[in-house]
Motif scaffolding. Sequence first.
Motif, short mmCIF file in Angstrom:
data_model
loop_
_atom_site.label_atom_id
_atom_site.label_comp_id
_atom_site.label_asym_id
_atom_site.label_seq_id
_atom_site.Cartn_x
_atom_site.Cartn_y
_atom_site.Cartn_z
N CYS A 1 1.07 -1.09 -0.37
CA CYS A 1 -0.10 0.36 0.29
C CYS A 1 0.45 1.38 -0.22
CB CYS A 1 -1.12 0.10 0.68
SG CYS A 1 -0.03 0.24 2.93
N LEU A 2 0.20 2.20 -0.30
CA LEU A 2 0.91 3.73 -0.29
C LEU A 2 0.72 4.69 0.91
CD1 LEU A 2 0.30 5.03 -3.79
CD2 LEU A 2 2.44 4.22 -2.69
N VAL A 3 1.59 5.05 1.54
CA VAL A 3 0.76 5.25 2.66
C VAL A 3 1.03 7.25 2.99
CG1 VAL A 3 1.15 6.13 5.10
CG2 VAL A 3 0.90 3.75 4.48
N HIS A 4 0.37 7.87 2.90
CA HIS A 4 0.89 9.84 2.50
C HIS A 4 1.09 9.52 4.06
CE1 HIS A 4 -0.65 13.84 2.38
NE2 HIS A 4 0.36 13.67 1.64
N GLY A 5 2.38 10.65 4.31
CA GLY A 5 2.64 10.93 6.02
C GLY A 5 1.90 12.13 6.38
N ASN A 6 1.98 12.59 5.71
CA ASN A 6 1.62 14.63 6.44
C ASN A 6 0.07 14.65 6.27
OD1 ASN A 6 0.76 15.22 3.77
ND2 ASN A 6 2.24 17.62 3.87
N GLY A 7 -1.44 13.53 6.11
CA GLY A 7 -2.47 13.83 6.22
C GLY A 7 -3.47 14.99 5.90
N VAL A 8 -2.55 15.70 4.68
CA VAL A 8 -3.09 17.09 3.61
C VAL A 8 -2.30 16.82 2.78
CG1 VAL A 8 -3.91 18.87 4.09
CG2 VAL A 8 -3.93 18.43 5.99
N LEU A 9 -3.38 16.03 1.58
CA LEU A 9 -2.95 16.25 0.55
C LEU A 9 -3.34 17.18 -0.50
CD1 LEU A 9 -1.44 14.08 -1.66
CD2 LEU A 9 -3.49 13.16 -2.07
N ASP A 10 -2.92 18.22 -1.56
CA ASP A 10 -3.33 18.76 -2.11
C ASP A 10 -4.30 18.77 -3.30
OD1 ASP A 10 -4.07 20.95 -3.36
OD2 ASP A 10 -2.21 21.87 -4.09
N VAL A 11 -5.18 18.05 -3.16
CA VAL A 11 -6.29 17.68 -4.62
C VAL A 11 -5.63 18.78 -5.92
CG1 VAL A 11 -7.32 16.63 -3.51
CG2 VAL A 11 -8.15 18.53 -4.64
N MET A 12 -4.91 19.87 -6.20
CA MET A 12 -5.20 20.22 -7.73
C MET A 12 -3.75 20.44 -7.90
SD MET A 12 -8.19 21.41 -8.11
CE MET A 12 -7.66 22.33 -9.13
N GLY A 13 -2.40 19.62 -7.17
CA GLY A 13 -1.33 19.69 -6.96
C GLY A 13 -0.83 19.00 -7.59
N PHE A 14 0.58 18.91 -8.33
CA PHE A 14 1.47 18.24 -9.90
C PHE A 14 1.24 17.11 -8.32
CE2 PHE A 14 5.75 16.11 -10.82
CZ PHE A 14 5.04 15.62 -11.51
N TYR B 1 -1.36 0.62 -10.67
CA TYR B 1 -1.03 -0.40 -10.45
C TYR B 1 -2.12 -0.86 -8.87
CZ TYR B 1 3.87 0.47 -11.13
OH TYR B 1 5.47 0.99 -11.79
N LYS B 2 -3.13 -0.18 -9.17
CA LYS B 2 -4.09 -0.85 -8.34
C LYS B 2 -3.47 -1.23 -6.74
CE LYS B 2 -7.03 -0.93 -11.88
NZ LYS B 2 -6.79 0.26 -12.67
N ILE B 3 -2.88 -0.17 -6.57
CA ILE B 3 -2.50 -0.23 -5.26
C ILE B 3 -3.49 0.87 -4.08
CG2 ILE B 3 -1.28 1.60 -5.34
CD1 ILE B 3 1.51 0.44 -4.07
N ARG B 4 -3.09 -0.08 -2.93
CA ARG B 4 -4.25 1.05 -2.11
C ARG B 4 -3.71 2.13 -1.00
NH1 ARG B 4 -4.65 -3.87 -1.64
NH2 ARG B 4 -7.45 -4.93 -0.49
N PHE B 5 -4.57 3.10 -1.07
CA PHE B 5 -4.32 4.66 -0.62
C PHE B 5 -4.23 4.57 0.82
CE2 PHE B 5 -4.67 9.11 -0.36
CZ PHE B 5 -3.32 9.43 -0.34
N LEU B 6 -3.16 4.92 1.86
CA LEU B 6 -4.05 5.57 3.15
C LEU B 6 -3.42 6.85 3.25
CD1 LEU B 6 -3.25 1.96 4.90
CD2 LEU B 6 -5.58 2.74 4.05
N SER B 7 -4.25 7.26 3.90
CA SER B 7 -3.59 8.87 4.23
C SER B 7 -2.99 9.15 6.02
CB SER B 7 -4.11 9.66 3.82
OG SER B 7 -3.60 11.10 4.29
N ALA B 8 -2.60 9.75 6.80
CA ALA B 8 -2.31 9.92 8.40
C ALA B 8 -1.50 10.95 8.51
CB ALA B 8 -2.45 9.06 8.99
N ASN B 9 -2.08 11.46 9.96
CA ASN B 9 -0.65 12.47 9.85
C ASN B 9 0.24 11.97 10.65
OD1 ASN B 9 0.34 14.84 11.09
ND2 ASN B 9 -1.40 15.89 12.56
N THR B 10 1.59 11.31 10.11
CA THR B 10 2.01 10.38 11.26
C THR B 10 2.92 11.74 12.49
OG1 THR B 10 3.69 11.18 9.49
CG2 THR B 10 2.29 9.12 9.18
N SER B 11 2.76 13.03 12.58
CA SER B 11 3.51 13.72 13.86
C SER B 11 2.44 13.51 14.73
CB SER B 11 3.73 14.78 12.94
OG SER B 11 2.23 15.36 13.15
#
Length: 170
Positions: free
Chosen positions: A102-115, A127-137
């Motif tokens: 899986c992919l883990v986005h670690g800063n919790g905030v993802l800019d949906v308009m960004g690159f 890759y049909k890979i799972r995506f999880l997001s969290a504020n890891t701090s």
Amino acid sequence: MNKVLHSSGVQRNDIHISFLVVGTAELREHISDGLYKSAKEREWRIEIHKCESIVQILENNISICIDFIIFAFDSRMSISLEQIKINIGLIDDHFIISGACCLVHGNGVLDVMGFAFHNLKEIRNKYKIRFLSANTSDPNSCINLGNRILNVTSTILGLESRIPTLANIP
């Protein structure tokens, strides 16, 4: 692929899951802490291997058994997603096909308009890979992330089906 990374074959009666966390040192530590705390609550034994890149494992010819791979990234760092693309290309197809990563986005905030969001969407679609997001701090967010990763992992590895059966219905 050289088959350096291969599955250890988890058994139901003795839950021992081996993870590989790939990412920056800070993200690896936060995610690992959350996984250890979540596993302790469930009384599961887990083992966590960590590296910044799969290349490190290949160059050092390290042979380890892995059940689930976590690719951690921070969208504030543009190189992170490029590294993930390279790392995914180096793992055995089994991890992608079986969903054991899986992919883990670690800063919790993802800019949906960004690159970064565009590149992330491209990786997820390819890759049909799972995506999880969290504020890891935040330690509580890391524990919650650890629980979500363990839920996905246990389902993928066949430890829990998450599908109700006649035996589960009251």
